[in-house]
Design a protein around this motif. Structure first.
Motif, PDB file in Angstrom:
ATOM      1  N   ILE A  77       0.825  -1.213   0.000  1.00  0.00           N
ATOM      2  CA  ILE A  77       0.000   0.000   0.000  1.00  0.00           C
ATOM      3  C   ILE A  77       0.858   1.261   0.000  1.00  0.00           C
ATOM      4  O   ILE A  77       0.347   2.374   0.033  1.00  0.00           O
ATOM      5  CB  ILE A  77      -0.966  -0.011   1.213  1.00  0.00           C
ATOM      6  CG1 ILE A  77      -2.186   0.883   0.954  1.00  0.00           C
ATOM      7  CG2 ILE A  77      -0.252   0.358   2.497  1.00  0.00           C
ATOM      8  CD1 ILE A  77      -3.282   0.717   1.980  1.00  0.00           C
ATOM      9  N   GLY A  78       2.178   1.089  -0.076  1.00  0.00           N
ATOM     10  CA  GLY A  78       3.098   2.221  -0.043  1.00  0.00           C
ATOM     11  C   GLY A  78       3.456   2.597   1.383  1.00  0.00           C
ATOM     12  O   GLY A  78       2.887   2.096   2.354  1.00  0.00           O
ATOM     13  N   HIS A  79       4.427   3.483   1.486  1.00  0.00           N
ATOM     14  CA  HIS A  79       4.910   3.915   2.790  1.00  0.00           C
ATOM     15  C   HIS A  79       4.001   4.987   3.397  1.00  0.00           C
ATOM     16  O   HIS A  79       3.533   5.889   2.704  1.00  0.00           O
ATOM     17  CB  HIS A  79       6.321   4.507   2.653  1.00  0.00           C
ATOM     18  CG  HIS A  79       7.357   3.501   2.270  1.00  0.00           C
ATOM     19  ND1 HIS A  79       7.994   2.701   3.189  1.00  0.00           N
ATOM     20  CD2 HIS A  79       7.886   3.160   1.054  1.00  0.00           C
ATOM     21  CE1 HIS A  79       8.870   1.924   2.578  1.00  0.00           C
ATOM     22  NE2 HIS A  79       8.824   2.180   1.272  1.00  0.00           N
ATOM     23  N   GLN A  80       3.788   4.861   4.699  1.00  0.00           N
ATOM     24  CA  GLN A  80       3.118   5.909   5.487  1.00  0.00           C
ATOM     25  C   GLN A  80       1.731   6.260   4.957  1.00  0.00           C
ATOM     26  O   GLN A  80       1.326   7.430   4.958  1.00  0.00           O
ATOM     27  CB  GLN A  80       3.986   7.171   5.554  1.00  0.00           C
ATOM     28  CG  GLN A  80       5.357   6.973   6.188  1.00  0.00           C
ATOM     29  CD  GLN A  80       5.283   6.546   7.652  1.00  0.00           C
ATOM     30  OE1 GLN A  80       5.704   5.447   7.995  1.00  0.00           O
ATOM     31  NE2 GLN A  80       4.730   7.393   8.494  1.00  0.00           N
ATOM     32  N   MET A 267       4.458 -13.602   0.147  1.00  0.00           N
ATOM     33  CA  MET A 267       4.957 -12.506  -0.675  1.00  0.00           C
ATOM     34  C   MET A 267       4.007 -12.157  -1.812  1.00  0.00           C
ATOM     35  O   MET A 267       3.838 -10.985  -2.162  1.00  0.00           O
ATOM     36  CB  MET A 267       6.339 -12.833  -1.242  1.00  0.00           C
ATOM     37  CG  MET A 267       6.988 -11.697  -2.012  1.00  0.00           C
ATOM     38  SD  MET A 267       8.696 -12.020  -2.535  1.00  0.00           S
ATOM     39  CE  MET A 267       9.566 -11.787  -0.979  1.00  0.00           C
ATOM     40  N   ALA A 268       3.380 -13.145  -2.399  1.00  0.00           N
ATOM     41  CA  ALA A 268       2.588 -12.920  -3.608  1.00  0.00           C
ATOM     42  C   ALA A 268       1.175 -12.425  -3.320  1.00  0.00           C
ATOM     43  O   ALA A 268       0.482 -11.999  -4.243  1.00  0.00           O
ATOM     44  CB  ALA A 268       2.523 -14.206  -4.430  1.00  0.00           C
ATOM     45  N   LYS A 293       3.220 -10.071   5.199  1.00  0.00           N
ATOM     46  CA  LYS A 293       3.677  -8.936   4.390  1.00  0.00           C
ATOM     47  C   LYS A 293       2.561  -7.978   3.984  1.00  0.00           C
ATOM     48  O   LYS A 293       2.211  -7.064   4.693  1.00  0.00           O
ATOM     49  CB  LYS A 293       4.449  -9.443   3.174  1.00  0.00           C
ATOM     50  CG  LYS A 293       5.787 -10.119   3.529  1.00  0.00           C
ATOM     51  CD  LYS A 293       6.571 -10.466   2.292  1.00  0.00           C
ATOM     52  CE  LYS A 293       7.873 -11.207   2.610  1.00  0.00           C
ATOM     53  NZ  LYS A 293       8.924 -10.380   3.165  1.00  0.00           N
ATOM     54  N   GLY A 294       1.967  -8.197   2.794  1.00  0.00           N
ATOM     55  CA  GLY A 294       1.006  -7.250   2.245  1.00  0.00           C
ATOM     56  C   GLY A 294      -0.294  -7.123   3.001  1.00  0.00           C
ATOM     57  O   GLY A 294      -1.060  -6.200   2.738  1.00  0.00           O
ATOM     58  N   VAL A 295      -0.596  -8.042   3.934  1.00  0.00           N
ATOM     59  CA  VAL A 295      -1.864  -7.965   4.659  1.00  0.00           C
ATOM     60  C   VAL A 295      -2.015  -6.636   5.381  1.00  0.00           C
ATOM     61  O   VAL A 295      -3.121  -6.116   5.518  1.00  0.00           O
ATOM     62  CB  VAL A 295      -2.013  -9.155   5.638  1.00  0.00           C
ATOM     63  CG1 VAL A 295      -1.000  -9.089   6.779  1.00  0.00           C
ATOM     64  CG2 VAL A 295      -3.430  -9.220   6.194  1.00  0.00           C
ATOM     65  N   ALA A 335      -4.141  -2.362  11.704  1.00  0.00           N
ATOM     66  CA  ALA A 335      -3.441  -1.959  10.485  1.00  0.00           C
ATOM     67  C   ALA A 335      -3.908  -2.776   9.290  1.00  0.00           C
ATOM     68  O   ALA A 335      -4.036  -2.260   8.171  1.00  0.00           O
ATOM     69  CB  ALA A 335      -1.931  -2.105  10.673  1.00  0.00           C
ATOM     70  N   ALA A 336      -4.199  -4.065   9.511  1.00  0.00           N
ATOM     71  CA  ALA A 336      -4.698  -4.908   8.428  1.00  0.00           C
ATOM     72  C   ALA A 336      -6.082  -4.453   7.970  1.00  0.00           C
ATOM     73  O   ALA A 336      -6.354  -4.391   6.761  1.00  0.00           O
ATOM     74  CB  ALA A 336      -4.747  -6.364   8.871  1.00  0.00           C
ATOM     75  N   VAL A 337      -6.952  -4.139   8.910  1.00  0.00           N
ATOM     76  CA  VAL A 337      -8.292  -3.657   8.555  1.00  0.00           C
ATOM     77  C   VAL A 337      -8.186  -2.395   7.705  1.00  0.00           C
ATOM     78  O   VAL A 337      -8.835  -2.272   6.650  1.00  0.00           O
ATOM     79  CB  VAL A 337      -9.125  -3.390   9.822  1.00  0.00           C
ATOM     80  CG1 VAL A 337     -10.419  -2.657   9.480  1.00  0.00           C
ATOM     81  CG2 VAL A 337      -9.430  -4.697  10.555  1.00  0.00           C
TER      82      VAL A 337
END
Length: 461
Positions: A77-80, A267-268, A293-295, A335-337
């Motif tokens: 989702i990008g930084h910050q 990762m994927a 990771k991406g979650v 953070a995941a939500v």
């Protein structure tokens, strides 16, 4: 890009001058006290990062770099991202921590959102602290569910650094940790560019790779095998998208022999491939699915296992013998939500798919056509690998398997110097920006790699 004005302000509010001073102190303390992973401690000079925003990071000298590594391929989702940062702060003000035996709103909602997106009926979520322990628990569940012990995993894979996960891993990082007693058997997966099966087409590679796996199952004894674990698209090992029919064939073999199919989506997953989960490209439903990771883009450590009804039933009236103090930690699940909600509302998964098919993929293919050091480009979404070779005809890697080379180090250094941070592994440059990356940023990053490869071409002349 170098910020020459020492009074300029970074996204975190520090001036460049103040950030440099902070970075110098951080580097000094790091070298004095920090023990780094996967490193010879006295031989490294880690980059200090002082600020980040979107698709950019700032190093200790005040240089802004495009982050085409997504750190460790996790800042999807990008930084910050402001919505995720705010969600963490709001949750901290409300409830910082709670023991995992108690229900809490953040964990419950995160589980619902994840279950909505997993394939099939993987509707029960066991939360872990990261990807490696998600794999550990998925294997434990499979072994207890089947009453068997062996697990099959492919060469050219990565599953984590903990004991079972590193033994499952099919790259050289396993070797110092592997004593041959972990119940793991490795096999060759499909990788047409470096085919182990003398295949010349994707159809041949699929057929022969499945025949190899079938033979291995029969020779090892189906009744001894608990699970087969596969990264849906192997990541660190080379972003090798499986050819059509391969994962469906693995699913069929698992069904035939009562073997649990574990899909590693650490990762994927969560938009990286241009779909919520990479396995969605192949129309296959596993029995267990690991994620991390991406979650939540790695803002707070979080991983987990999505569980099928059949495996859930094994533990419906039998205690599952495993747990973690921080399972479903409220800061991490909040953070995941926020991450999943923002990704859905802002079309971030769709952006990753479009960027891959319309911009990043075509740009890398065009780049490959002009560079003698490029052997192959492959990928999907914002998940691409550029395979670098010393000779296109023999496909000799630009760096040996399990190591690096002066040529590879030069490419990486040139990318950084020009303002782009790539993900590099052995003879490959992975172009894996955040899923929010824009067309303009992609073209800038590819142009930087293009220039860096010119020097590599010249060295091969």
């Amino acid at each position: 890009m170098t910020l020459t004005d020492d009074t300029a302000t970074l996204p975190n509010g520090l001036t460049v001058d103040a950030a440099r001073a902070e970075a110098a102190r951080a580097y000094e303390l790091d070298r004095t006290h920090v023990f780094h992973s996967w490193s010879a401690q006295a031989e490294i000079s880690p980059m200090t990062i002082t600020a980040s925003e979107g698709c950019y990071i700032w190093d200790g000298d005040g240089n802004r770099l495009l982050d085409f590594s997504s750190m460790l391929v996790n800042t999807n989702i990008g930084h910050q991202h402001p919505k995720v940062v705010a969600a963490i702060a709001d949750q901290a003000a409300k409830l910082c921590t709670v023991a995992p035996q108690h229900a809490n709103a953040a964990r419950s909602e995160a589980a619902r959102l994840i279950a909505e997106r997993t394939p099939g009926q993987l509707n029960k979520i066991f939360f872990t602290n990261g990807g490696a322990d998600a794999v550990e628990h998925a294997v434990r569940m499979a072994r207890l569910h089947t009453g068997r012990y062996k697990v099959l995993s492919r060469y050219r894979s990565y599953h984590g650094g903990t004991e079972t996960a590193i033994n499952l891993t099919g790259d050289p990082r396993r070797w110092p940790n592997d004593h041959g007693n972990a119940g793991i058997v490795h096999f060759f997966g499909p990788f047409l560019y470096r085919s182990q099966f003398h295949a010349t087409t994707e159809a041949e590679e699929t057929e022969r790779a499945l025949a190899h796996l079938h033979d291995l199952i029969r020779m090892e004894g189906p009744s001894t095998i608990a699970a087969i674990i596969l990264e849906s698209i192997p990541g660190t090992a080379g972003i090798m998208v499986p050819p059509p029919g391969y994962l469906a064939g693995v699913r069929a073999l698992c069904d035939e022999y009562g073997i649990v199919y574990i899909a590693d989506e650490v990762m994927a997953g969560f938009g990286r491939s241009g779909k919520w989960f990479a396995i969605d490209h192949f129309g296959v439903t596993p029995d267990l699915l690991t994620f991390a990771k991406g979650v939540n883009s790695g803002y707070v450590p979080l991983g987990g296992v999505a569980i099928s009804p059949q495996i859930y039933e094994t533990f419906a009236h039998r205690a599952y013998p495993g747990g973690l103090t921080y399972s479903g930690h409220p800061l991490a699940t909040a953070a995941a939500v926020a991450t999943i909600t923002a990704m859905a509302q802002e079309g971030i998964v769709e952006n990753a798919a479009r960027i891959g098919s319309e911009v990043l993929g075509p740009a890398l293919q065009e780049l490959a056509s002009r560079h003698r050091c490029v052997g192959e480009v492959r990928g999907t979404g914002v998940f691409w690998a550029v395979e670098l070779v010393a000779d296109q005809a023999t496909r000799e890697p630009l760096a040996p398997y399990g190591s690096s080379s002066a040529a590879m180090n030069s490419v990486i250094a040139d990318c950084k110097k020009a303002g782009m941070l790539p993900f590099a592994n052995y003879n490959r440059i992975h172009m894996v920006p955040p899923c929010i990356v824009t067309e303009e940023q992609v073209r800038e990053g590819v142009a930087i790699l293009d220039k860096a490869l010119e020097a590599a071409d010249a060295a091969l002349a």
